[in-house]
Design a protein around this motif. Sequence first.
Motif, PDB file in Angstrom:
ATOM      1  N   LYS A 271      52.128  15.006   0.530  1.00 25.95           N
ATOM      2  CA  LYS A 271      51.068  14.369   1.245  1.00 25.95           C
ATOM      3  C   LYS A 271      49.976  14.822   0.265  1.00 25.95           C
ATOM      4  O   LYS A 271      48.979  14.202   0.059  1.00 25.95           O
ATOM      5  CB  LYS A 271      51.116  15.237   2.631  1.00 25.95           C
ATOM      6  CG  LYS A 271      49.793  14.736   3.376  1.00 25.95           C
ATOM      7  CD  LYS A 271      49.501  15.349   4.617  1.00 25.95           C
ATOM      8  CE  LYS A 271      48.411  15.073   5.356  1.00 25.95           C
ATOM      9  NZ  LYS A 271      47.173  15.817   4.589  1.00 25.95           N
ATOM     10  N   GLU A 275      47.363  12.218  -1.691  1.00 28.65           N
ATOM     11  CA  GLU A 275      46.102  12.236  -1.322  1.00 28.65           C
ATOM     12  C   GLU A 275      44.935  12.420  -2.415  1.00 28.65           C
ATOM     13  O   GLU A 275      44.076  11.841  -2.579  1.00 28.65           O
ATOM     14  CB  GLU A 275      45.662  13.121   0.025  1.00 28.65           C
ATOM     15  CG  GLU A 275      46.246  12.716   1.274  1.00 28.65           C
ATOM     16  CD  GLU A 275      45.803  13.627   2.217  1.00 28.65           C
ATOM     17  OE1 GLU A 275      45.238  14.679   2.232  1.00 28.65           O
ATOM     18  OE2 GLU A 275      46.147  13.325   3.552  1.00 28.65           O
ATOM     19  N   PRO A 278      45.969   8.961  -5.263  1.00 29.09           N
ATOM     20  CA  PRO A 278      46.658   7.603  -4.744  1.00 29.09           C
ATOM     21  C   PRO A 278      47.539   6.768  -5.488  1.00 29.09           C
ATOM     22  O   PRO A 278      48.381   6.127  -5.144  1.00 29.09           O
ATOM     23  CB  PRO A 278      45.623   7.048  -4.105  1.00 29.09           C
ATOM     24  CG  PRO A 278      44.465   8.039  -4.121  1.00 29.09           C
ATOM     25  CD  PRO A 278      44.681   9.005  -5.236  1.00 29.09           C
ATOM     26  N   TYR A 364      55.707   8.076   1.620  1.00 28.84           N
ATOM     27  CA  TYR A 364      54.037   7.828   0.977  1.00 28.84           C
ATOM     28  C   TYR A 364      53.836   7.041   0.202  1.00 28.84           C
ATOM     29  O   TYR A 364      52.571   6.527  -0.342  1.00 28.84           O
ATOM     30  CB  TYR A 364      53.636   9.404   0.686  1.00 28.84           C
ATOM     31  CG  TYR A 364      53.207  10.226   1.775  1.00 28.84           C
ATOM     32  CD1 TYR A 364      51.974   9.949   2.324  1.00 28.84           C
ATOM     33  CD2 TYR A 364      53.996  11.192   2.115  1.00 28.84           C
ATOM     34  CE1 TYR A 364      51.535  11.061   3.307  1.00 28.84           C
ATOM     35  CE2 TYR A 364      53.640  12.099   3.359  1.00 28.84           C
ATOM     36  CZ  TYR A 364      52.469  11.993   3.673  1.00 28.84           C
ATOM     37  OH  TYR A 364      51.985  12.961   4.731  1.00 28.84           O
TER      38      TYR A 364
END
Length: 380
Positions: A271, A275, A278, A364
């Motif tokens: 994660k 973040e 990207p 993700y």
Amino acid sequence: MKSKKIKAIIFIIIITASLSFLFYNLSFQPDTRELRAVVKEVNDSEISGSGVQKFGRQLVQVEIKEGKFKGETFNASNHLIGNFAWDYRFSEGDEILVAISETESGEIRAVIALDIYRQGWILVLLALFIILLLLYARYIGLKALFSFIGSIIIIWKVLVPGLLNGLNPLLFTTFVLIILSALILFSIAGFTKKGLAAFFGTSLSLLITIILTIFFGNKLALDGMSAPYVGEMLAAGYFNLNVRDIFYAAVVIGASGAAMDIAMDMSTTIKELKEKRPDMEMKDLIKSGFNVGSDVIGTMTTTLLLAYAGGYLTLMMAFMTRTTTLRRIFNLRIIVSEILRTIVGSIGLVIVAPITTIFAAWLYSREFKLKDIKDKFLKN
């Protein structure tokens, strides 16, 4: 957004306080059978035995400190059976727990001195843990406290009674552990990609751990009789229990906690990477996750070994005093049982890291939001 967070905090506080109150009232509140008392006098004249092992009865005069007998003085018996794990010789001034047996007419039949009263200091230690947890982790610590108390209640009020009632140990334990994993992981991470990845990795690792435990447990001819307090359980009349499968379930329970820890570490890592960057593709996320996972597993495996070694430190010392050979040690049922716990648990850790990393990287890398899926599902 801020108001939602405040509402969530208030809701978790209410639920956590309610669970704490419920658990305390169901498990710790005094009743007329077991009460706190203070030892006023002791009499060791009926105790016999040689060395440190003592048998017989210690007579103690106690003053009750709570309940309907508060302020009254009774003569109580402290029975010594020569078992160091259960026996305790009281001294004047000790705060102890006594059991009072009454007849139907309310007359005192017997007063038995049970053990030192330790509940007060347990609550102090628990309060210290809660304060430090909330000071450091704040909102996350509050959610962790909720899952911690919820897990205790599920284990004590659901898992243990279910096993004693003869439910299939492995199937029932698996069901309870999946519920616990969902409670712990989703209460911390929320219903997010991070939480879903950690839950998926933990669940799959759990199933693989069960298969390994059954296969190698059977090959090593382990029957579960070396587990602590099995004799006491059978002596209480629970002859119908599958002790071997209960032992297997205990192995899986021991491995599940560390697996959840690794799964959350890896899903959080993916994660954070996504973040911050990207533009990272799935293969790059997996590669970076594997680099982090290898370091985490390297220390966690040893941590698991130290945890189990600490629990059996006195046993290893006893073997050393008797100069037992390594061949004999590594063929003893009690030692092989702990080897199975350690290695199967370590394999579970090794498995959960790549599984969680790959699944989290896939999640993700997809262009969807779990909130949209949930809203669509609710509409239908």
